[in-house]
Design an enzyme around this catalytic site. Structure first.
Site, PDB file in Angstrom:
ATOM      1  N   ASP A  32       1.340  -1.096   0.241  1.00 36.57           N
ATOM      2  CA  ASP A  32       0.250  -0.319   0.187  1.00 36.57           C
ATOM      3  C   ASP A  32       1.176   1.613   0.072  1.00 36.57           C
ATOM      4  O   ASP A  32       2.139   1.393   1.131  1.00 36.57           O
ATOM      5  CB  ASP A  32      -0.623  -0.061   1.252  1.00 36.57           C
ATOM      6  CG  ASP A  32      -2.248   1.161   1.242  1.00 36.57           C
ATOM      7  OD1 ASP A  32      -2.443   1.929  -0.043  1.00 36.57           O
ATOM      8  OD2 ASP A  32      -2.377   1.369   2.085  1.00 36.57           O
ATOM      9  N   HIS A  64      -4.159  14.440   0.730  1.00 39.80           N
ATOM     10  CA  HIS A  64      -3.798  13.195   1.927  1.00 39.80           C
ATOM     11  C   HIS A  64      -2.797  13.220   2.685  1.00 39.80           C
ATOM     12  O   HIS A  64      -2.868  13.238   4.418  1.00 39.80           O
ATOM     13  CB  HIS A  64      -4.496  11.585   1.734  1.00 39.80           C
ATOM     14  CG  HIS A  64      -4.280  10.551   2.362  1.00 39.80           C
ATOM     15  ND1 HIS A  64      -5.891  10.455   3.282  1.00 39.80           N
ATOM     16  CD2 HIS A  64      -3.636   9.529   2.740  1.00 39.80           C
ATOM     17  CE1 HIS A  64      -5.720   9.483   3.887  1.00 39.80           C
ATOM     18  NE2 HIS A  64      -3.535   9.331   4.360  1.00 39.80           N
ATOM     19  N   GLU A  93      -9.702   4.167   3.846  1.00 42.82           N
ATOM     20  CA  GLU A  93      -9.306   4.668   3.100  1.00 42.82           C
ATOM     21  C   GLU A  93      -9.553   4.069   1.177  1.00 42.82           C
ATOM     22  O   GLU A  93      -9.717   3.041   1.501  1.00 42.82           O
ATOM     23  CB  GLU A  93      -7.762   4.827   3.240  1.00 42.82           C
ATOM     24  CG  GLU A  93      -7.106   5.035   4.586  1.00 42.82           C
ATOM     25  CD  GLU A  93      -5.243   4.845   4.912  1.00 42.82           C
ATOM     26  OE1 GLU A  93      -4.977   4.702   3.964  1.00 42.82           O
ATOM     27  OE2 GLU A  93      -4.987   5.490   5.618  1.00 42.82           O
ATOM     28  N   GLU A 104      -8.946   3.928  -1.947  1.00 38.86           N
ATOM     29  CA  GLU A 104      -8.439   3.693  -2.971  1.00 38.86           C
ATOM     30  C   GLU A 104      -8.514   2.997  -4.088  1.00 38.86           C
ATOM     31  O   GLU A 104      -9.002   2.483  -4.231  1.00 38.86           O
ATOM     32  CB  GLU A 104      -7.412   2.884  -2.538  1.00 38.86           C
ATOM     33  CG  GLU A 104      -6.664   3.976  -1.062  1.00 38.86           C
ATOM     34  CD  GLU A 104      -5.409   2.885   0.031  1.00 38.86           C
ATOM     35  OE1 GLU A 104      -4.559   2.904  -0.448  1.00 38.86           O
ATOM     36  OE2 GLU A 104      -4.789   2.999   1.199  1.00 38.86           O
ATOM     37  N   ASP A 150      -8.538   0.765   2.640  1.00 38.52           N
ATOM     38  CA  ASP A 150      -8.001  -0.203   3.045  1.00 38.52           C
ATOM     39  C   ASP A 150      -7.884   0.209   4.205  1.00 38.52           C
ATOM     40  O   ASP A 150      -8.156   1.801   4.569  1.00 38.52           O
ATOM     41  CB  ASP A 150      -6.949   0.583   2.914  1.00 38.52           C
ATOM     42  CG  ASP A 150      -5.255   0.400   4.114  1.00 38.52           C
ATOM     43  OD1 ASP A 150      -5.634  -0.370   4.219  1.00 38.52           O
ATOM     44  OD2 ASP A 150      -4.326   1.744   3.939  1.00 38.52           O
ATOM     45  N   ARG A 204      -6.613   4.481  13.264  1.00 42.14           N
ATOM     46  CA  ARG A 204      -6.527   5.177  13.295  1.00 42.14           C
ATOM     47  C   ARG A 204      -5.791   5.566  14.849  1.00 42.14           C
ATOM     48  O   ARG A 204      -3.883   5.778  14.992  1.00 42.14           O
ATOM     49  CB  ARG A 204      -7.242   6.689  13.230  1.00 42.14           C
ATOM     50  CG  ARG A 204      -7.693   6.966  11.236  1.00 42.14           C
ATOM     51  CD  ARG A 204      -6.473   6.414  11.028  1.00 42.14           C
ATOM     52  NE  ARG A 204      -6.791   6.753   9.259  1.00 42.14           N
ATOM     53  CZ  ARG A 204      -6.550   6.624   8.415  1.00 42.14           C
ATOM     54  NH1 ARG A 204      -5.205   6.578   8.405  1.00 42.14           N
ATOM     55  NH2 ARG A 204      -7.212   6.716   7.294  1.00 42.14           N
ATOM     56  N   GLN A 224      -2.515   3.247  14.517  1.00 46.32           N
ATOM     57  CA  GLN A 224      -1.867   3.368  14.033  1.00 46.32           C
ATOM     58  C   GLN A 224      -0.948   4.684  14.668  1.00 46.32           C
ATOM     59  O   GLN A 224       0.479   4.744  14.621  1.00 46.32           O
ATOM     60  CB  GLN A 224      -2.396   4.274  13.063  1.00 46.32           C
ATOM     61  CG  GLN A 224      -1.524   4.025  11.591  1.00 46.32           C
ATOM     62  CD  GLN A 224      -2.300   4.884  10.202  1.00 46.32           C
ATOM     63  OE1 GLN A 224      -3.598   5.268  10.592  1.00 46.32           O
ATOM     64  NE2 GLN A 224      -1.361   6.049   9.474  1.00 46.32           N
ATOM     65  N   LYS A 272      -3.350  -2.003   9.864  1.00 48.18           N
ATOM     66  CA  LYS A 272      -3.955  -1.685   9.025  1.00 48.18           C
ATOM     67  C   LYS A 272      -4.121  -3.702   8.301  1.00 48.18           C
ATOM     68  O   LYS A 272      -3.341  -4.111   7.641  1.00 48.18           O
ATOM     69  CB  LYS A 272      -2.806  -1.138   7.645  1.00 48.18           C
ATOM     70  CG  LYS A 272      -2.251  -0.162   7.544  1.00 48.18           C
ATOM     71  CD  LYS A 272      -3.975   1.344   6.866  1.00 48.18           C
ATOM     72  CE  LYS A 272      -3.096   2.564   6.767  1.00 48.18           C
ATOM     73  NZ  LYS A 272      -3.595   3.335   6.414  1.00 48.18           N
ATOM     74  N   THR A 296      -9.093  -5.008   3.766  1.00 52.69           N
ATOM     75  CA  THR A 296      -8.988  -4.286   3.132  1.00 52.69           C
ATOM     76  C   THR A 296      -9.471  -5.022   1.957  1.00 52.69           C
ATOM     77  O   THR A 296      -9.446  -6.337   0.837  1.00 52.69           O
ATOM     78  CB  THR A 296      -6.917  -4.558   1.973  1.00 52.69           C
ATOM     79  OG1 THR A 296      -6.493  -4.151   3.168  1.00 52.69           O
ATOM     80  CG2 THR A 296      -7.324  -3.535   1.235  1.00 52.69           C
ATOM     81  N   GLU A 356      -9.688  12.425   7.558  1.00 47.00           N
ATOM     82  CA  GLU A 356     -10.188  13.924   7.064  1.00 47.00           C
ATOM     83  C   GLU A 356     -11.528  14.519   7.007  1.00 47.00           C
ATOM     84  O   GLU A 356     -11.427  15.987   7.269  1.00 47.00           O
ATOM     85  CB  GLU A 356      -9.629  13.708   5.910  1.00 47.00           C
ATOM     86  CG  GLU A 356      -7.723  13.751   5.462  1.00 47.00           C
ATOM     87  CD  GLU A 356      -7.329  12.935   4.087  1.00 47.00           C
ATOM     88  OE1 GLU A 356      -6.838  13.848   3.307  1.00 47.00           O
ATOM     89  OE2 GLU A 356      -7.612  11.385   3.928  1.00 47.00           O
TER      90      GLU A 356
HETATM   91 MN    MN Z   1      -4.166   3.292   2.856  1.00 48.13          MN
END
Ligand code: MN
Length: 418
Positions: free
Chosen positions: A125, A132, A198, A200, A230, A234, A237, A250, A254, A360
């Site tokens: 990834d 971002h 996420e 993507e 993904d 948070r 993370q 993560k 996915t 975000e």
């Molecule tokens: Mn990602």
């Protein structure tokens, strides 16, 4: 490019994601029968195992479409990819004299179960969206340190877990993990309270390589693209990521869309990368438009509520193309395998409604956003279904990927409690 008309009437509708121009690659089953390869056409799926067995298409000496993955076909290489596309287009085009032979091998998509379309040997990834990276960097490190010093020179990535890649529709269990908030005096083990998505795109390596390849070679080696979510914890993370990057945050799941849209189908939608803020080193320089104009959106549906669109953006917001990421991935000698999956990195635009993660959208939870139901969200709540959509828009037709969704289930009881 305009619509290629098909004798499959539903494939000519302006709103179908699967006109004859698309021919995306999936794996499906009906009832108790084995999963096998198929392509979507309008509201039908063409059973390629059956079409191959009937002798209507031959792309290799041995059958490749009876398998429950596309890897065997992808490994045949670019000429076979083009050959299949040509043959299927001829079989399904309006006026084809093969209609009566092909028609018995169409099944209603509504009756089919869709499976993972490929075996993913390895999953990487990236972190290649400028907006971002700027947003997250500002939240985690402050505006003055938002972009790491390497960011404009190299597509940053990490090696993820291929075993955690699942197909759309698979439920996702809220993970437990080690968490330490900025005001906590020590870490604790708890369910993630800041579970996120996420938005993507995933690029699929269709041709193996062993050693450094150029950006052009990398572009040519990509078989196709999927939507990719993904899922990201948070709070896990923020505590674990320094200095080696994401790990357990993560590792839950996915999600990818069930249909691989081929690079050939996306060819009319190629788009230049944004202007370079610093000159890239020669081995990563752009050599043609290698992004695609694909409209993307995220929806959130609470357990009892109506669906809200929470973000809209476009794949052209990427700073690095998948070809640049793949080329970079090979520079130190790492072999690439057919089926390897490369996540683009979260795709966010410059405006607030264009952000591809809840982190975000809610600015780290400081600015909760409002759903159609009047409820607010900062992060995902149990029972929420998050869905990604993607569409390239041609002249009278669209190219879609099918759904990419997952419903978040409550965390299990403490897995270590005795
Ligand atoms: Mn990602």
């Amino acid at each position: 490019m305009s619509l290629i008309r098909s004798w499959v009437a539903s494939a000519n509708a302006e709103t179908t994601p699967f006109p004859l121009n698309n021919l995306p690659c999936g794996v499906f089953s009906l009832g108790d029968d084995d999963p096998r390869c198929g392509v979507a056409i309008g509201d039908m799926i063409l059973d390629l195992r059956a079409v191959e067995a009937a002798g209507l298409i031959a792309v290799s000496d041995a059958p490749v479409f009876a398998q429950p993955v596309w890897n065997g076909f992808m490994a045949l290489g670019r000429l076979a990819w083009a050959d299949l596309r040509d043959k299927l287009t001829a079989l399904l085009a309006e006026g084809s004299n093969a209609q009566t032979d092909v028609e018995p091998h169409l099944v209603a998509a509504a009756d089919a179960v869709l499976h993972m379309p490929l075996h993913v040997p390895e999953y990487t990834d990236f972190y290649a969206g400028l907006h971002h990276a700027s947003n997250v960097g500002t939240m985690f490190r402050g505006a003055e340190n938002a972009l790491p010093p390497n960011w404009l020179h190299v597509p940053i990535g990490y090696n993820g877990r291929a075993s955690s890649v699942v197909v759309s529709g698979t439920h996702v269990r809220r993970p437990w993990g080690q968490i330490k908030g900025p005001t906590d005096d020590k870490p604790r083990f708890a369910p993630s309270a800041r579970f996120d998505i996420e938005l993507e795109m995933g690029a699929i390596v269709g041709t193996a390589s062993n050693g450094p390849i150029t950006v052009q070679e990398a572009f040519d080696n990509i078989f196709g693209y999927v939507l990719l979510n993904d899922w990201s914890a948070r709070d896990i993370q923020a505590w674990e990521y320094q200095p080696l990057g994401p790990f357990q945050s993560k590792a839950t799941a996915t999600t990818i869309s069930p249909w691989i849209v081929t690079a050939a189908a996306l060819e009319p939608f190629r788009h230049d990368a944004p202007e370079r803020q610093v000159e890239l080193l020669d081995h990563l320089k752009d050599c043609g438009p290698m992004l695609y104009d694909i409209d993307l959106a995220v929806t959130l549906t609470p357990e009892t509520g109506q669906t809200s669109t929470i973000a809209r953006t476009n794949y052209t917001q990427m700073y690095y193309s998948a070809a640049q990421q793949l080329a970079h991935h090979t520079t130190a000698g790492s072999p690439m395998t057919v089926g390897d999956l490369l996540g683009s990195g979260t795709i966010s635009g410059p405006e607030k409604g264009e952000r591809g993660s809840l982190l975000e959208l809610s600015w780290g939870g400081k600015e909760p956003f409002t759903l159609e139901t009047g409820e607010t969200r900062s992060f995902i709540e149990d029972g929420d279904t998050l869905a990604l959509t993607g569409h390239a828009r041609g002249d009278g037709y669209i190219i879609g990927f099918g759904p990419c969704n997952g419903t978040v289930l409550p965390a299990l009881p403490d897995p270590y409690a005795r």
